[in-house]
Scaffold this motif. Structure first.
Motif, PDB file in Angstrom:
ATOM      1  N   THR A   1      35.315  69.015  -3.844  1.00 53.40           N
ATOM      2  CA  THR A   1      34.328  68.011  -3.426  1.00 53.40           C
ATOM      3  C   THR A   1      33.758  68.359  -2.057  1.00 53.40           C
ATOM      4  N   ALA A   2      34.626  68.805  -1.153  1.00 50.21           N
ATOM      5  CA  ALA A   2      34.141  69.187   0.179  1.00 50.21           C
ATOM      6  C   ALA A   2      33.092  70.290   0.062  1.00 50.21           C
ATOM      7  N   PHE A   3      33.363  71.298  -0.779  1.00 49.45           N
ATOM      8  CA  PHE A   3      32.406  72.392  -0.954  1.00 49.45           C
ATOM      9  C   PHE A   3      31.100  71.900  -1.574  1.00 49.45           C
ATOM     10  N   GLU A   4      31.195  71.033  -2.561  1.00 42.40           N
ATOM     11  CA  GLU A   4      29.994  70.597  -3.260  1.00 42.40           C
ATOM     12  C   GLU A   4      29.156  69.652  -2.386  1.00 42.40           C
ATOM     13  N   VAL A   5      29.815  68.775  -1.636  1.00 39.25           N
ATOM     14  CA  VAL A   5      29.064  67.889  -0.739  1.00 39.25           C
ATOM     15  C   VAL A   5      28.370  68.732   0.335  1.00 39.25           C
ATOM     16  N   ALA A   6      29.074  69.713   0.885  1.00 37.55           N
ATOM     17  CA  ALA A   6      28.458  70.583   1.894  1.00 37.55           C
ATOM     18  C   ALA A   6      27.251  71.314   1.310  1.00 37.55           C
ATOM     19  N   LEU A   7      27.372  71.766   0.075  1.00 41.98           N
ATOM     20  CA  LEU A   7      26.261  72.496  -0.552  1.00 41.98           C
ATOM     21  C   LEU A   7      25.061  71.573  -0.761  1.00 41.98           C
ATOM     22  N   LYS A   8      25.293  70.346  -1.212  1.00 42.74           N
ATOM     23  CA  LYS A   8      24.173  69.402  -1.383  1.00 42.74           C
ATOM     24  C   LYS A   8      23.491  69.137  -0.042  1.00 42.74           C
ATOM     25  N   VAL A   9      24.295  68.941   1.010  1.00 45.56           N
ATOM     26  CA  VAL A   9      23.717  68.677   2.330  1.00 45.56           C
ATOM     27  C   VAL A   9      22.855  69.865   2.765  1.00 45.56           C
ATOM     28  N   LYS A  10      23.353  71.078   2.557  1.00 44.15           N
ATOM     29  CA  LYS A  10      22.587  72.267   2.946  1.00 44.15           C
ATOM     30  C   LYS A  10      21.301  72.381   2.141  1.00 44.15           C
ATOM     31  N   GLU A  11      21.424  72.252   0.815  1.00 45.45           N
ATOM     32  CA  GLU A  11      20.262  72.441  -0.057  1.00 45.45           C
ATOM     33  C   GLU A  11      19.181  71.390   0.215  1.00 45.45           C
ATOM     34  N   LEU A  12      19.609  70.140   0.379  1.00 41.39           N
ATOM     35  CA  LEU A  12      18.633  69.046   0.423  1.00 41.39           C
ATOM     36  C   LEU A  12      18.127  68.757   1.825  1.00 41.39           C
ATOM     37  N   THR A  13      18.948  69.034   2.859  1.00 45.52           N
ATOM     38  CA  THR A  13      18.569  68.600   4.208  1.00 45.52           C
ATOM     39  C   THR A  13      18.457  69.741   5.205  1.00 45.52           C
ATOM     40  N   ARG A  14      18.831  70.967   4.776  1.00 45.88           N
ATOM     41  CA  ARG A  14      18.822  72.153   5.648  1.00 45.88           C
ATOM     42  C   ARG A  14      19.782  72.025   6.828  1.00 45.88           C
ATOM     43  N   VAL A  15      20.645  71.036   6.804  1.00 46.33           N
ATOM     44  CA  VAL A  15      21.667  70.901   7.835  1.00 46.33           C
ATOM     45  C   VAL A  15      22.781  71.906   7.527  1.00 46.33           C
ATOM     46  N   VAL A  16      23.255  72.606   8.552  1.00 45.22           N
ATOM     47  CA  VAL A  16      24.357  73.551   8.369  1.00 45.22           C
ATOM     48  C   VAL A  16      25.644  72.741   8.193  1.00 45.22           C
ATOM     49  N   ALA A  17      26.159  72.720   6.980  1.00 40.49           N
ATOM     50  CA  ALA A  17      27.335  71.904   6.662  1.00 40.49           C
ATOM     51  C   ALA A  17      28.423  72.832   6.159  1.00 40.49           C
ATOM     52  N   GLU A  18      29.526  72.913   6.902  1.00 38.43           N
ATOM     53  CA  GLU A  18      30.553  73.868   6.500  1.00 38.43           C
ATOM     54  C   GLU A  18      31.787  73.168   5.950  1.00 38.43           C
ATOM     55  N   PRO A  19      32.210  73.607   4.741  1.00 37.96           N
ATOM     56  CA  PRO A  19      33.369  72.991   4.086  1.00 37.96           C
ATOM     57  C   PRO A  19      34.676  73.691   4.438  1.00 37.96           C
ATOM     58  N   TYR A  20      35.753  72.913   4.492  1.00 37.32           N
ATOM     59  CA  TYR A  20      37.088  73.459   4.759  1.00 37.32           C
ATOM     60  C   TYR A  20      38.150  72.668   4.027  1.00 37.32           C
ATOM     61  N   SER A  21      39.280  73.320   3.797  1.00 34.97           N
ATOM     62  CA  SER A  21      40.496  72.563   3.539  1.00 34.97           C
ATOM     63  C   SER A  21      41.039  72.152   4.898  1.00 34.97           C
ATOM     64  N   SER A  22      41.776  71.045   4.929  1.00 33.64           N
ATOM     65  CA  SER A  22      42.316  70.568   6.206  1.00 33.64           C
ATOM     66  C   SER A  22      43.229  71.622   6.825  1.00 33.64           C
ATOM     67  N   ALA A  23      43.929  72.378   5.991  1.00 33.80           N
ATOM     68  CA  ALA A  23      44.843  73.396   6.517  1.00 33.80           C
ATOM     69  C   ALA A  23      44.057  74.550   7.144  1.00 33.80           C
ATOM     70  N   ASP A  24      43.083  75.077   6.431  1.00 33.90           N
ATOM     71  CA  ASP A  24      42.279  76.165   6.997  1.00 33.90           C
ATOM     72  C   ASP A  24      41.559  75.706   8.264  1.00 33.90           C
ATOM     73  N   PHE A  25      41.093  74.469   8.242  1.00 38.52           N
ATOM     74  CA  PHE A  25      40.385  73.906   9.388  1.00 38.52           C
ATOM     75  C   PHE A  25      41.236  73.978  10.653  1.00 38.52           C
ATOM     76  N   ARG A  26      42.527  73.660  10.507  1.00 36.92           N
ATOM     77  CA  ARG A  26      43.424  73.681  11.672  1.00 36.92           C
ATOM     78  C   ARG A  26      43.688  75.105  12.169  1.00 36.92           C
ATOM     79  N   HIS A  27      43.504  76.090  11.275  1.00 34.96           N
ATOM     80  CA  HIS A  27      43.729  77.490  11.675  1.00 34.96           C
ATOM     81  C   HIS A  27      42.486  78.078  12.340  1.00 34.96           C
TER      82      HIS A  27
END
Lengths: 346, 346
Positions: B217-243
């Protein structure tokens, strides 16, 4: 604002790779002999920088050893307590510290299922090394800067060594031994670029694009930029990029393209032309003078390495760019705010 | 600036899922009977939105069917012409159009190697469907908006149906049948949020974080935001995010957290507290009133679905948010500049 530690660790990479090849080749040959024929595919568990090394392994093992590689989803082993059946898999954990509990969990479960396991780590006395049947040591020495650099390229070298040994290919081993020299040459060739990095002082975000072997490089360069400069840097393969994210690129949008020569050359030529058409600001990491000549900021690497080895050298301009940008922004590149060297996730 | 097409496709999702379950259950039961016992792990080839569906499959098949899932690296099959040995694999291709040559290549090669293949697609007369032994149809009708919505959730439903049929689990089938109603309820509950989306009119970038089932869901929401609004939206798992990437979050940095209740709850509580401590702007997608109460913009989904089904509903607030933000920015949400409906990559 001191960057002495990070800078010295970046410059230590040629020696670390030489040391690893010198000290591990015999060990990895034995590991390859033990593992050969005992698995049909590979599962790799890793986080952060090590996960980017795992991305390299997907192409390396795929193209040279005909092995399908799956990146593990550690939460299945930890939070969900529903690990998959790992029949037919070789399970590899990559972690410089060897400490992250979720990565250790994947190897412990694989061991419980009777699967062969391998740890690639910088610390012999670590839970990861203890959980594994076999260990490839990184020989990177203590890494003090929070942002991993020498443990990344030595992880790539460890994987490359394993690939060569599994294939029993002497020519590829010889090519691998040329990497430290190519790294040294890259440091020299990149010196002129440093003074132009201030151009990006106010960059708020960027994309980093690579494909194939250097898909890993795109991820690792983006991670260094995020860790060291707090700039939102998003990595893509050129194919995934065209399936949507290209929409975010407007005039002046900065894109770092990782484009060493190889099977991906035509794809990268097309991509650079497309980005140029959109008016993107182009930073190009390449060994191809033509690619470099189009860039707003050319980041050259020396020509002559086979494509499968270019990720070990192509990451260096990204490491140096991120470090220099941190300096321009007045950040502490050795100890970025909010990060710790060892991150334990579950 | 019309959004009528996209909006109607978003709202068509409950009917599409009902139709898919009605028309495909018998077929998928037969597919499951044919496939059972013939493979040890799964390889999925997909791009863009379909790749996000593949991410869902990693957790779905892992937790419920004990299957390890590998995401294919199509360039090994195309640009490098070095496909891996797919012994023991079931190979699945997901593509709404069924047209992208790289995805078709993976299935053709699997077929050549004598492996079982399955296409999940919206187009029966497509190269992907023709290359596969089995086909699960999405029944989404023609998708006219460039940004995929109903073909995404129907891909998830097709995968969920396959997982239930492979496991022969009637209770899970019943839970799956509750999804259309939960989607309808979500539309109602989300209505008040629309008027607050203008708050993000000048947002330049954001992160989207999920874990486990909702990593997709994080990846798909980020992709919709990028496609529709041109906002740079980056998806992560909470674990990768902390790294590492957590370093980019400073006061006011917008983060969309996808946090339906489940095995990941404690992890998400910790993450939200950490982000709050950093002063992040929080948009929270959840069925947990406590998570929602902390958010700057709460995006509620109805409670009561088991965690493995929440990705089908949790993406809806993200689709609606991205659409509304496109309207606030004055963009054409049906046809974002620079994108085409069918992207052919090699």
């Amino acid at each position: 604002m001191s960057t002495s530690i990070l800078e010295s660790e970046i410059h230590a990479q040629p020696d670390v790779i030489s040391e690893l090849l010198h000290k591990e080749t015999e060990n990895v040959n034995k590991i390859a002999d033990d593992l050969r024929g005992r698995f049909k595919y590979v599962v790799i568990a890793a986080r952060g920088t090590s996960d980017n090394a795992a991305r390299y392994a997907q192409y390396l093992f795929g193209a040279h050893n005909r092995l399908q590689v799956a990146l593990a989803t550690p939460s299945l082993f930890t939070l969900y307590e529903c690990p998959p059946d790992l029949s037919e898999a070789l399970v590899i954990g990559i972690s410089q510290s060897g400490q992250s509990p979720d990565i250790v969990s994947v190897l412990s479960e694989a061991h419980r299922q009777g699967r062969p396991t391998l740890a690639i780590t910088n610390l012999q006395q670590s839970p990861l090394a203890e959980a594994a049947d076999h260990v490839i040591m990184l020989h990177a020495g203590l890494e003090k800067a929070v942002a991993a650099t020498k443990t990344y390229t030595s992880s790539l070298a460890g994987l490359a060594l394993l690939s060569c040994c599994l294939e029993n290919n002497a020519q590829r081993m010889k090519d691998l031994e040329r990497v430290p020299q190519a790294m040294q040459r890259a440091f020299l060739d990149l010196e002129p670029a440093a003074s132009h990095v201030e151009r990006y002082r106010y960059m708020a975000h960027c994309n980093v694009i690579g494909r194939g072997y250097n898909y890993s490089t795109a991820f690792e360069v983006a991670l260094k930029v995020k860790e060291l400069t707090r700039v939102v840097a998003e990595p893509y393969s050129s194919a995934d990029f065209r399936h949507g994210p290209v929409a975010t690129v407007s005039r002046g949008f900065p894109v770092i393209v990782v484009a060493p020569q190889g099977a991906i050359t035509q794809d990268m030529i097309d991509l650079i032309a497309q980005l140029k058409g959109l008016g993107a600001e182009l930073l190009v990491i390449s060994d191809d003078p033509q690619h470099l000549s189009i860039a707003n900021l050319p980041l050259p690497i020396p020509p002559g390495l086979p494509e499968w080895l270019t990720p070990l050298v192509a990451v260096i301009p990204g490491q140096l760019f991120a470090m220099q940008l941190a300096i321009e922004k007045g950040f502490n590149a050795d100890q970025p705010e909010g990060l710790t060297k060892v991150t334990e996730t579950f």
